[in-house]
Design a protein around this motif. Structure first.
Motif, PDB file in Angstrom:
ATOM      1  N   SER A 128       0.760  -0.999  -0.059  1.00  0.00           N
ATOM      2  CA  SER A 128       0.009   0.040  -0.109  1.00  0.00           C
ATOM      3  C   SER A 128       0.921   1.243  -0.072  1.00  0.00           C
ATOM      4  N   GLN A 129       0.274   2.279  -0.571  1.00  0.00           N
ATOM      5  CA  GLN A 129       0.983   3.683  -0.787  1.00  0.00           C
ATOM      6  C   GLN A 129       0.282   4.705   0.224  1.00  0.00           C
ATOM      7  N   TYR A 130       0.930   5.027   1.284  1.00  0.00           N
ATOM      8  CA  TYR A 130       0.264   6.175   2.336  1.00  0.00           C
ATOM      9  C   TYR A 130       0.742   7.425   1.782  1.00  0.00           C
ATOM     10  N   ARG A 131      -0.103   8.538   1.687  1.00  0.00           N
ATOM     11  CA  ARG A 131       0.094   9.962   1.283  1.00  0.00           C
ATOM     12  C   ARG A 131      -0.444  10.768   2.277  1.00  0.00           C
ATOM     13  N   GLY A 170       5.712   3.670   1.699  1.00  0.00           N
ATOM     14  CA  GLY A 170       5.286   2.407   1.053  1.00  0.00           C
ATOM     15  C   GLY A 170       5.021   1.296   2.186  1.00  0.00           C
ATOM     16  N   TYR A 171       3.873   0.859   2.385  1.00  0.00           N
ATOM     17  CA  TYR A 171       3.776  -0.096   3.422  1.00  0.00           C
ATOM     18  C   TYR A 171       3.542  -1.480   2.952  1.00  0.00           C
ATOM     19  N   ALA A 172       3.693  -2.517   3.780  1.00  0.00           N
ATOM     20  CA  ALA A 172       3.555  -3.887   3.359  1.00  0.00           C
ATOM     21  C   ALA A 172       4.410  -4.452   2.104  1.00  0.00           C
ATOM     22  N   GLY A 173       5.640  -3.823   2.032  1.00  0.00           N
ATOM     23  CA  GLY A 173       6.517  -4.241   0.955  1.00  0.00           C
ATOM     24  C   GLY A 173       6.402  -3.437  -0.370  1.00  0.00           C
ATOM     25  N   ALA A 174       5.457  -2.257  -0.262  1.00  0.00           N
ATOM     26  CA  ALA A 174       5.530  -1.343  -1.390  1.00  0.00           C
ATOM     27  C   ALA A 174       6.922  -0.489  -1.437  1.00  0.00           C
TER      28      ALA A 174
END
Length: 281
Positions: free
Chosen positions: A114-117, A207-211
């Motif tokens: 997932s991508q966090y912004r 980037g979360y969970a490997g992103a």
């Protein structure tokens, strides 16, 4: 003997008259000069008293709505799947002086992570004050302070700062990295000044969970774009306040005046503050 005594007294009295007249004359001249001197001094002081210089009037008397200062399309591009597309307004005791809005979202890409912004925009306006200086001068001082604050963010790594040309009267871009929640975040803060208003926009992502961690260039590009829109929203306030009303006389002109009044709101004659809010794009 009896005759000579009165005669002698008259002679002495007459001889004393010139001395007294001279003394009186000197005393009179001295008093006249003293009064004239005092009067001239007082008059000169009053006449030459320098007047206090008038400070330059502030360019902006109001602020735009921070949550609509950045276009909807820009928000969608920079903060995918934002929790609140309309943003979350920050608290303020006077929205015409200080205001802010923020957005955050997590774009779930399944097995790709997932991508966090997160993005935040803040406005601070300074009035001109006879004792403190012009609004622009006060804003310039705060602009410098905000740039320093951004460069000294707690935990920041690889901090860099450079001028951000083409944004307001002056602007600085500050970039850095920050580790939190076991992820590497990339930050870009644009501090800009336009007239007597300071705009501070911060954009970051991770980037979360490997992103993959977002590239610094992408974050910087997004921050610059959003900052330009925020500054433009402030400038619209001045444009609306300085636009002369349409001349009356014809039916079309009258209709035009009515439209301008309902949409722009004009200027509040009671408070002296513009009531115009920029439209969201």
């Amino acid at each position: 003997m009896h005759r000579s005594a009165p005669r002698l007294s008259r002679i002495l009295a007459c001889a004393a008259v010139p001395v007294m007249l001279v003394a009186v004359g000197c005393s009179s001249d001295s008093g006249s000069d003293g009064k004239k001197s005092a009067g001239s001094s007082a008059s000169g002081t009053a006449g030459t008293k320098p007047s206090e210089p008038t400070v330059e009037p502030a360019k902006f008397s109001d602020l735009p709505d921070p949550c609509t200062s950045i276009g909807k399309k820009t928000i969608e591009d920079l903060v995918p799947d934002a929790k609140k597309k309309g943003g979350t307004a920050g608290g303020s005791s006077d929205l015409s002086v200080r205001s802010s809005c923020s957005w955050n979202g997590l774009d779930d890409q399944g097995v790709k992570g997932s991508q966090y912004r997160w993005m935040d925009v803040g406005f601070t306006r300074f009035d001109s004050d006879q004792s403190l200086g012009s609004g622009a001068k006060r804003a310039t001082a705060d602009y410098t302070k905000q740039v320093t604050k951004a460069k000294e963010s707690e935990g920041a790594k690889k901090v860099a700062a450079e001028p951000a040309a083409g944004i307001g009267d002056e602007a600085t871009l500050v970039t850095y990295g920050l580790s939190k929640t076991d992820e590497d975040f990339v930050y870009a803060t644009v501090v800009a000044r336009t007239g007597n208003v300071v705009v501070t926009l911060t954009y970051n992502g991770a980037g979360y969970a490997g992103a993959k961690t977002p590239s610094s260039s992408d974050i910087v590009k997004g921050a610059r774009k959003a900052a330009k829109e925020a500054v433009a929203a402030v400038d619209e306030i001045a444009d609306a306040e300085t636009t002369p009303p349409a001349k009356s006389g014809s039916g079309d002109d009258a209709k035009g005046d009515g439209k301008d009044s309902s949409e722009s709101g004009g200027k509040d004659t009671a408070t002296g503050k513009g009531t115009t809010k920029p439209k969201s794009s």
